[in-house]
Design a protein around this motif. Structure first.
Motif, PDB file in Angstrom:
ATOM      1  N   ALA A 127     -82.356  32.585  61.069  1.00 40.71           N
ATOM      2  CA  ALA A 127     -83.672  33.037  60.818  1.00 40.71           C
ATOM      3  C   ALA A 127     -83.880  34.446  60.124  1.00 40.71           C
ATOM      4  O   ALA A 127     -84.668  34.675  59.186  1.00 40.71           O
ATOM      5  N   ILE A 128     -83.090  35.262  60.622  1.00 41.91           N
ATOM      6  CA  ILE A 128     -82.933  36.743  59.987  1.00 41.91           C
ATOM      7  C   ILE A 128     -82.393  36.558  58.523  1.00 41.91           C
ATOM      8  O   ILE A 128     -82.895  37.258  57.566  1.00 41.91           O
ATOM      9  N   ASP A 129     -81.301  35.468  58.486  1.00 43.24           N
ATOM     10  CA  ASP A 129     -80.847  35.402  57.037  1.00 43.24           C
ATOM     11  C   ASP A 129     -82.068  34.733  56.046  1.00 43.24           C
ATOM     12  O   ASP A 129     -81.919  35.331  54.858  1.00 43.24           O
ATOM     13  N   SER A 130     -82.858  34.038  56.616  1.00 43.48           N
ATOM     14  CA  SER A 130     -84.085  33.549  55.713  1.00 43.48           C
ATOM     15  C   SER A 130     -85.119  34.508  55.535  1.00 43.48           C
ATOM     16  O   SER A 130     -85.484  34.343  54.525  1.00 43.48           O
ATOM     17  N   TYR A 131     -85.302  35.347  56.430  1.00 43.27           N
ATOM     18  CA  TYR A 131     -86.542  36.137  56.306  1.00 43.27           C
ATOM     19  C   TYR A 131     -86.087  37.722  56.612  1.00 43.27           C
ATOM     20  O   TYR A 131     -86.578  38.138  57.684  1.00 43.27           O
TER      21      TYR A 131
END
Length: 436
Positions: free
Chosen positions: A345-349
């Motif tokens: 999720a952190i990589d995505s956003y």
């Protein structure tokens, strides 16, 4: 309060800085524990618990924010893994509390010990945790001298030549000078006037409409509510009754399954970053967030199997080793989902990670609380096989299988959401993008 407190503490560290909120919450946490240790009634104890739970909830977000601030993309999975296992091993607390009580000590001793740890954390944080907020200037104007009367402008592929005297030396710095150690110890930070405190809270709820963030919320909530709480609630009931007849002070030994499960998972922390690096190389060195998800497939199967082992052991009164095996299997799998769904999720956003963390912290605590409050009633009414090995396993397995749609369609989902009203609303209201 542990989950919902982040609605205030996360916007606070965006507005006022990571370091003052870290030190302030640790101080309030310690004061709350001291108050709990001296409580003379249920009301006083509950009030003190609310205070220190509110302050401690930020530990679910601020360390993750620090990892995002300090470490590069290819390092985050590994660092988040170490953070996750420390957080998860905290659930072994009932084991130590049980032996304190069994040894004839007062329940107050547990709060004394925890308050001492809180004081140690406060001292260590004051010495070692510096402010990691760094407000960057836009890289359109600064230049980098290279000693040959040329300057490289950020965003341009060609250099520009300048006619300057040969004895003229131009020195320009792209980053501010490093703070001294005494400057790093300053407990306060500059106020970020670009950060909107209440708008940050409001925007965080919009992340529940983002599939990858919702998946993190359900993964944490289900593993905590259906896994950890089921074990901690039911094992003490089963193990002190026939055919086991264990002494009551040994009812907390189920925490050893927790230690074993996470202990076997920690040596594999590197797998997510390594897999993502390998796939990035194969993809012509273009990194995509979904590249780390492949390591979740074994865990998606093993964790539900752990619930089945535990459920049948409890229902059929099988050998006590089945309880520990089931817990170890479930916790081994949960480690991967705790760590790498969050990293995904952190990589995505990456931009505005903190708002996403608010949604995660509040959502997962509410889910685990909702399941946990009636969990024991369900098990005692319908049996361990039906609830733990049946319903709980089905819910967990369905959640775990979502790794496949995200691996196949995650990039398309992100591209779709980039053109929705949600993305447009964030672009209108976000004044400052906090990213690496």
């Amino acid at each position: 309060m542990y989950g919902c407190g982040t609605l205030l503490t996360i916007p606070a560290y965006l507005k006022f800085g990571r370091r003052p909120v870290m030190l302030g919450t640790l101080l309030v946490y310690m004061v709350g524990l001291i108050g709990a240790s001296r409580a003379n009634g249920y009301g006083g104890l509950m009030a003190a618990r609310i205070i220190h739970a509110f302050a401690s909830g930020v530990c679910e977000a601020l360390p993750v924010q620090l990892v995002n601030d300090i470490f590069f993309l290819h390092q985050r999975g590994n660092k988040l893994g170490y953070y996750t296992v420390c957080l998860c091993w905290g659930s072994t607390g009932p084991l130590y509390a049980g032996y304190m009580l069994a040894g004839g000590y007062s329940w107050r001793l547990y709060f004394y010990v925890e308050a001492a740890f809180a004081a140690a954390l406060l001292i260590l944080a004051f010495i070692f945790v510096e402010e990691t907020t760094y407000k960057r200037n836009t890289p359109s104007g600064p230049t980098v001298p290279n000693g040959s009367n040329e300057k490289k402008v950020f965003g341009q592929e060609e250099v520009e030549k300048e006619d300057v005297p040969s004895d003229h030396v131009e020195v320009q710095t792209l980053v501010p000078p490093r703070k001294t150690w005494l400057q790093q110890l300053k407990p306060w930070s500059a106020i970020n006037h670009d950060e909107q405190f209440f708008m940050t809270i409001a925007r965080s709820f919009t992340y529940y409409a983002v599939p990858s963030v919702l998946w993190v919320v359900t993964s944490f909530g289900i593993y905590i509510g259906l896994g950890a709480l089921a074990f901690n609630y039911t094992f003490p009931i089963k193990i002190v009754q026939p055919p086991y007849n264990w002494a009551q002070q040994n009812a907390g030994l189920i925490a050893l399954g927790n230690v074993i499960g996470y202990g076997l998972a920690v040596p594999l922390t590197w797998t997510s970053d390594r897999l993502a690096a390998y796939l990035t190389k194969k993809n012509n060195y273009v990194r995509e967030a979904e590249m780390r998800l492949g390591v979740l497939i074994p865990a998606a199967i093993i964790a539900p199997c752990g619930l089945i082992v535990y459920g049948f052991t409890a229902e059929k009164n099988l050998h006590w080793i089945g309880y520990f095996a089931g817990v170890a299997m479930c916790d081994w799998g949960s480690y991967f989902f705790f760590t790498f769904t969050l990293a995904y999720a952190i990589d995505s956003y990456t931009a505005n990670t903190s708002e996403m963390l608010i949604a995660m912290c509040v959502g997962k605590q509410l889910i685990s609380f909702a399941f946990g409050i009636y969990l024991l009633d369900w098990v005692l009414e319908s049996g361990y096989v039906v609830i733990v090995a049946g319903a709980f396993t089905a819910v967990l397995f369905a959640n775990n299988l979502m790794v496949i749609p995200f691996m196949l369609f995650g990039k398309r989902i992100r591209a779709f959401y980039a053109h929705t009203w949600l993305a447009a609303m964030h672009r209108r209201t976000v004044k400052q993008v906090i990213t690496h």
